[in-house]
Scaffold this active site. Structure first.
Site, PDB file in Angstrom:
ATOM      1  N   ASP A  16      -4.545  -4.904  12.394  1.00 28.61           N
ATOM      2  CA  ASP A  16      -5.506  -3.810  12.600  1.00 28.61           C
ATOM      3  C   ASP A  16      -6.464  -4.098  13.751  1.00 28.61           C
ATOM      4  O   ASP A  16      -7.611  -3.646  13.743  1.00 28.61           O
ATOM      5  CB  ASP A  16      -6.319  -3.539  11.316  1.00 28.61           C
ATOM      6  CG  ASP A  16      -5.421  -3.278  10.128  1.00 28.61           C
ATOM      7  OD1 ASP A  16      -4.424  -2.567  10.320  1.00 28.61           O
ATOM      8  OD2 ASP A  16      -5.700  -3.793   9.038  1.00 28.61           O
ATOM      9  N   LYS A  19      -3.877  -2.707  18.215  1.00 28.91           N
ATOM     10  CA  LYS A  19      -2.705  -2.917  19.087  1.00 28.91           C
ATOM     11  C   LYS A  19      -2.106  -1.588  19.545  1.00 28.91           C
ATOM     12  O   LYS A  19      -1.679  -1.453  20.685  1.00 28.91           O
ATOM     13  CB  LYS A  19      -1.624  -3.726  18.352  1.00 28.91           C
ATOM     14  CG  LYS A  19      -2.035  -5.144  18.034  1.00 28.91           C
ATOM     15  CD  LYS A  19      -0.942  -5.881  17.309  1.00 28.91           C
ATOM     16  CE  LYS A  19      -0.704  -5.383  15.911  1.00 28.91           C
ATOM     17  NZ  LYS A  19      -1.828  -5.550  14.974  1.00 28.91           N
ATOM     18  N   GLY A  43       0.425   0.135  10.626  1.00 31.12           N
ATOM     19  CA  GLY A  43      -0.106   1.453  10.957  1.00 31.12           C
ATOM     20  C   GLY A  43      -0.794   1.361  12.300  1.00 31.12           C
ATOM     21  O   GLY A  43      -1.839   0.736  12.420  1.00 31.12           O
ATOM     22  N   HIS A  44      -0.176   1.902  13.318  1.00 30.63           N
ATOM     23  CA  HIS A  44      -0.754   1.848  14.669  1.00 30.63           C
ATOM     24  C   HIS A  44      -1.335   3.217  15.011  1.00 30.63           C
ATOM     25  O   HIS A  44      -0.615   4.199  15.078  1.00 30.63           O
ATOM     26  CB  HIS A  44       0.314   1.430  15.688  1.00 30.63           C
ATOM     27  CG  HIS A  44       0.758   0.011  15.501  1.00 30.63           C
ATOM     28  ND1 HIS A  44       1.933  -0.487  16.012  1.00 30.63           N
ATOM     29  CD2 HIS A  44       0.175  -1.021  14.859  1.00 30.63           C
ATOM     30  CE1 HIS A  44       2.041  -1.770  15.690  1.00 30.63           C
ATOM     31  NE2 HIS A  44       0.986  -2.110  14.987  1.00 30.63           N
ATOM     32  N   GLN A 227       1.219  -6.291  12.519  1.00 33.29           N
ATOM     33  CA  GLN A 227       0.313  -7.170  11.758  1.00 33.29           C
ATOM     34  C   GLN A 227      -0.427  -8.121  12.711  1.00 33.29           C
ATOM     35  O   GLN A 227      -0.693  -7.727  13.831  1.00 33.29           O
ATOM     36  CB  GLN A 227       1.063  -7.928  10.647  1.00 33.29           C
ATOM     37  CG  GLN A 227       1.527  -7.037   9.498  1.00 33.29           C
ATOM     38  CD  GLN A 227       2.838  -6.327   9.746  1.00 33.29           C
ATOM     39  OE1 GLN A 227       3.775  -6.902  10.251  1.00 33.29           O
ATOM     40  NE2 GLN A 227       2.908  -5.061   9.399  1.00 33.29           N
TER      41      GLN A 227
END
Ligand code: IMP
Length: 427
Positions: A16, A19, A43-44, A227
């Site tokens: 988080d 990225k 989750g990007h 991650q």
């Protein structure tokens, strides 16, 4: 052969770090984005104007129309999740056919894996990992145990695919009786995968050949890590980790791109620290968490969980810089600290009357460590309008320069907000 132009972009903390946003900005000068590992636990988030996109498996490069994307063999793919993501993108006018490829080598996440994930977490009770519940660990366990199914098997004749799925589900149901896991319907799984096979077959390819052709042609390639370093199964806060290699080595094994082709390793990090799920967190601070959550920040994009928050931990990031061979850092969320008068930075861990400059090996020791802080003056003014280094308040520049020195890597990119325009190069 052309000179390889491969960059790796990965997280230096517990995920988080932003990225997705950095990748989106870097993708404006890329031909390919390759997702190396992980699954739809990631989750990007990318914001473009008033539009917000949350990507889980599809590489962030998909939002740039000239970029091709590969979900590489080191990733694990929940076919239903991937289809939903592709359909969501299509509805928003983003074409994926002929631009998005799925490596046949990637392992499948099946309903049995989600059942095992839930079962293990339930059994662990208070010491649970706090997984995303997406079946990621069990899918990687099957891969290592050499009983997993790979995406390429979706292209098998339907009868053969059904046979393999039935065997896997029946084995699960036998174990479930003993372990107390939820049982899974073989017929339901077969039906679901048959539908997925039809949808995903056109996306399947040999991921290694695709990557190598792009490298040999001198294409500009970004390898997207999911991650973060301390969730890496080897180098993280084991067992409070994910089940893949989130460090630079994972970029190579996950894509098949050799280390010698990598020119640049961009380590993304926040101006403070967050983590989701259980595990040690030396600089955790409830007051900072309260403040950031109050600003609507730091809620997970995959599970919606409030992230745990703490101060910048230079002990952690220095180790991450070593592990990944970081050539430059991209600092995000500087604006999260805008209102603070004092900002602590952790420069050592106190453990049994000793001050450690490197993190301990055992999680039980890690949990006992207390932070040794150096205090910095806050800048108490907004940074969100800054567009170059010189626009930042002097005290913010002092903070960033000190971090650079403490962790031993140059700072290449700074981000002061979610928008594309709120990112600039340092110097
Ligand atoms: P899993 O990957 O779902 O097995 O979860 C293992 C640990 O990694 C848990 O603490 C999760 O919260 C954490 N985790 C997994 N993916 C992400 C991510 O993308 N960002 C932050 N934490 C993650």
């Amino acid at each position: 052969m052309n000179k390889p132009k491969v960059s790796v972009v990965l997280g230096l903390q517990w995920g988080d770090e932003g990225k997705g946003k950095i990748l989106d900005v870097m993708a404006s000068e890329a031909d390919w984005v390759l997702r190396a590992q992980g699954g739809n636990n990631a989750g990007h988030t990318v914001e473009i104007g008033s539009e917000k996109y949350v990507l889980h498996l599809v590489p962030s490069g998909i939002l740039r129309s000239k970029v091709s994307c590969l979900i590489a063999g080191g990733a694990v793919v929940d076919p239903g999740g991937l289809i939903r993501e592709i359909e969501g993108l299509t509805q928003r006018g983003i074409q994926t056919r002929s631009r998005l490829f799925l490596a046949s080598q990637a392992h499948l996440v099946l309903p049995v894996h989600r059942a095992v994930d839930r079962g293990f977490e339930k059994k662990r009770g208070r010491s649970r990992i706090g997984t995303t519940g997406r079946g990621i660990g069990p899918a990687y366990s099957d891969k290592m145990a050499r009983i997993g199914l790979r995406a390429g098997e979706l292209a098998l004749p339907p009868g053969e695919l059904a046979k393999r799925l039935r065997e896997r589900v029946e084995a699960h149901n036998r174990a479930a009786r003993v372990q107390g896991w939820e049982k899974i319907s073989a017929t339901g799984t077969i039906r679901e995968m048959a539908r997925a096979a039809k949808f995903l077959r056109p996306y399947l390819t040999d991921g290694v050949s695709v990557a190598h052709r792009a490298v040999a042609a001198g294409k500009r390639i970004l390898i997207e890590g999911a991650q973060g370093t301390f969730l890496d199964v080897d180098h993280g806060t084991y067992p409070f980790v994910t089940s893949s290699h989130c460090t630079a080595g994972g970029a190579c094994t996950g894509t098949g791109v050799p280390p010698t082709a990598i020119r640049r390793v961009v380590g993304v990090l926040k101006a403070y620290t967050t983590r989701v799920g259980g595990g040690p967190f030396v600089t955790e601070d409830g007051t900072l968490g309260h403040l950031l959550h109050g600003m609507g920040r730091e809620f997970g994009s995959t599970t919606g969980r409030a992230r745990r928050c703490g101060w910048f931990d230079a002990v952690l990031v220095r180790r991450a810089v070593q592990l990944n061979g970081v050539t430059e850092m991209a600092m995000t969320n500087l604006d999260g600290l805008d209102g603070l008068e004092k900002i602590p930075v952790c420069i050592g861990y106190r453990l049994r009357n000793k001050v450690l400059r490197e993190p301990p090996v055992e999680v039980s020791d890690w949990e006992k460590c207390r932070p040794v802080y150096r205090m910095f003056e806050g800048w108490c003014e907004p940074t969100t309008e800054a567009r170059q280094w010189g626009d930042l308040p002097k005290k913010a520049r002092t903070y960033l320069s000190a971090i650079k020195e403490l962790v031993g890597a140059p700072l290449g990119i700074i981000s002061v907000g979610a928008g594309r325009e709120q990112t600039f190069r340092h110097g």
